[in-house]
Design an enzyme around this catalytic site. Structure first.
Site: not given
Length: 601
Positions: A123, A291, A345, A350
């Site tokens: 959800s 990706g 973060d 990343h």
């Protein structure tokens, strides 16, 4: 003593999905690799024929898929036993149904296996905006197995119909392939179901297990759990899924979303807790930036083009910049973001993962472990990050064009005295023979002037350049620069010096540009599509191994602790600006100019 050989194979029915490499785990320490295209996975054997492979302690057998679909076998004979006799007696035994239950085997037919994908936290925004659309895209491209089921699992009370209605609002078809779109959506939604339960309830997961078995219909069940939930309940969910809803006769894999802890200690504790219930090869730590199409193309660009690999070192490269910027603030995520900050973060995962891929040595092969081994070597070779080589900032309110933009601390979920950085820049160094002395500059920030993610490689000046006087005193204008724009508007371009047509000698800086939208008509898949498909296939190349994670946290944890313990005040910058001035001083210290400051043609 006999050892049974278990072979995992996935069944595909499409000719559209590209070729993939599959690895089968063989008990006893051996690994077999099967490389094939989904278009020819049809074995020319009777539908009811069942084969099994057995190996003795002193011998080894392997089954190889040939191009014509036949099964070829290779046998190393044991003493006093001919290959023909062994082939006859062991490898090609066709058994009756009564004997079948006593042997480790696999049934070679289209109905052999099924994949059940459970989105835990169905959800939430990530599930609605990314995971379900990615699964539908894979289905639309015929890249999912013939037999699959998607289950949503969350605490919210919801029916199957309500889940389907929620999911349908975020599904889209490929821009370049819209035929049968509505029909495909209906078919996909019919395979989506919902089960409500607590994340720490083994009983609720046991009920989920019962429902999954009903859909699996007695086939070999392979199960993938995607944990789209807050990290503080990872362990509870993994424990319950492992103990109560694991596959009994196939594989079970778990995709874990970042953040993987806040520092070395919490990350190690998380890994240790996960490994109480899962093996390392069952854990897929996802970093969706790996990706991205341009990130995956990075190794292709370098290792398959002769002109780049010889230049990929300190001898020719002056600096490397990894830039991430967003043109919006925390936008309702302030409570989560304030606990982590921009370094945890974005930079620690990343950007650092992209750096490792960029700087690694040539791997032995394209096998996942070979690539991840090289990435770990890069991370372990990096110089400890010093506080002097880090600049942090936080955006403040700003009015532009009659519109007022809020400060970070204006978010109701953020403490008014928060020192959490929304911007950071850092200078990192790799102490090895290839990259010694080359600064790798990172910067990442929110509420900046534009949205972009790119890698910029600035090359050294040409020694004794005959045309220096044509560039004046700004020698940086005379250097070449390779730019890999990850997003948006994906592109790869190389800045070169060129003579402007005419009778005079006037030089111009031009771009050799590969613009993806102009070159390729096909829409670029979302990163989650590629990573979900890889997880289903067991391809780990784009997922983070535990020792990679340890090395990444070891680099950033000391400086993060120092920032928090000393309560370093961030430099404030206006919402929508280019960030703190301190980032420019940091770059200038290493004789670098940020490449994103100019206007690229």
């Amino acid at each position: 003593m006999q050892q049974r050989v278990l072979v995992e194979m996935a069944t595909f029915s499409s000719t559209h999905c590209p070729s993939y490499s599959y690895s089968s785990s063989i008990k006893g320490g051996q690994n077999q690799h099967f490389a094939f295209s989904s278009s020819f996975l049809r074995l020319s054997v009777p539908a009811k024929a069942k084969f099994f492979l057995q190996s003795q302690t002193s011998s080894y057998q392997s089954a190889v898929l040939m191009q014509d679909g036949a099964v070829a076998t290779k046998v190393n004979p044991v003493e006093k036993e001919t290959p023909l006799k062994k082939l006859k007696n062991e490898l090609l035994s066709v058994t009756s149904s009564e004997e079948w239950d006593e042997k480790a085997c696999f049934d070679i037919n289209e109905n052999e296996s099924t994949v059940s994908i459970t989105v835990v936290g169905a959800s939430g925004d990530l599930a609605k905006k990314k995971i379900f659309p990615a699964l539908f895209a894979l289905y639309y491209e015929d890249c999912l197995p013939k037999h699959f089921t998607v289950y949503g699992y969350a605490r919210s009370k919801m029916t199957d119909a309500e889940l389907r209605n929620m999911v349908s609002k975020t599904l889209t078809c490929r821009i370049d392939k819209r035929e049968n779109c509505g029909e495909k959506m209906d078919q996909f939604l019919k395979r989506c179901f919902y089960h409500s339960g607590q994340y720490d309830s083994e009983e609720n997961f046991a009920q989920l297990d019962k429902k999954l078995k009903e859909h699996e219909g007695g086939r070999v069940s392979n199960r993938l759990f995607y944990l789209s939930i807050p990290p503080n309940i990872f362990i509870d969910a993994v424990k319950c899924a492992s103990l109560s809803a694991s596959s009994g006769n196939g594989w079970t894999r778990v995709i874990v979303e970042k953040p993987f802890g806040r520092d070395s200690e919490s990350s190690a504790a998380l890994t240790k807790a996960l490994k109480q219930y899962l093996a390392e090869d069952q854990i897929f730590r996802i970093d969706h930036y790996l990706g991205k199409e341009l990130v995956e193309n990075l190794s292709v660009l370098r290792f398959s083009n002769l002109i780049f690999e010889p230049l990929w070192s300190r001898q020719y490269i002056r600096n490397v910049q990894l830039i991430f910027s967003e043109d919006f603030g925390t936008e309702g995520r302030g409570g989560y973001f304030d606990h982590y900050g921009i370094i945890r973060d974005i930079m620690q995962n990343h950007l650092l993962q992209i750096l490792a891929l960029f700087a690694m040595e040539t791997p032995v092969s394209l096998d996942a472990e070979d690539i991840r081994n090289e990435k770990v070597k890069v991370l372990r070779s990096m110089r400890p990050l010093q506080l002097d080589d880090v600049v942090i900032g936080q955006y403040k309110s700003h009015t532009k064009g009659g519109i007022s933009y809020p400060a970070y601390t204006d978010d109701n979920t953020v403490p008014k005295d928060s020192l959490t950085p929304t911007f950071a820049a850092a200078a990192l160094f790799i102490d090895n023979a290839r990259w010694d002395g080359v600064p790798f500059l990172m910067k990442a920030g929110k509420a900046l002037h534009n949205k972009r993610a790119e890698i910029r490689v600035q090359f050294r000046h040409v020694p004794g350049n005959l045309y220096n006087r044509n560039f004046g005193t700004d020698l940086d204008r005379a250097t070449n620069e390779l730019v890999i724009r990850v997003q948006p508007d994906e592109a790869i371009y190389l800045k070169i010096n060129n003579k402007v047509p005419g009778l005079g000698m006037r030089l111009d800086r031009s771009n050799l540009n590969l613009h993806y939208a102009a070159r390729y008509s096909k829409e670029i898949p979302d990163a989650y599509e590629r990573l979900l498909l890889d997880a289903i296939e067991g391809e780990r190349r784009l997922f983070i191994r535990s020792d990679e994670l340890d090395a990444a946290w070891a680099l950033f944890t000391p400086v993060l602790k120092e920032l928090e313990e000393k309560k370093i005040i961030p430099e404030y910058y206006p919402y929508g600006s280019r960030g703190p001035v301190g980032a420019h001083y940091l770059a200038a210290r290493y004789n670098v100019r940020w490449g994103d400051l100019g206007v690229d043609q």
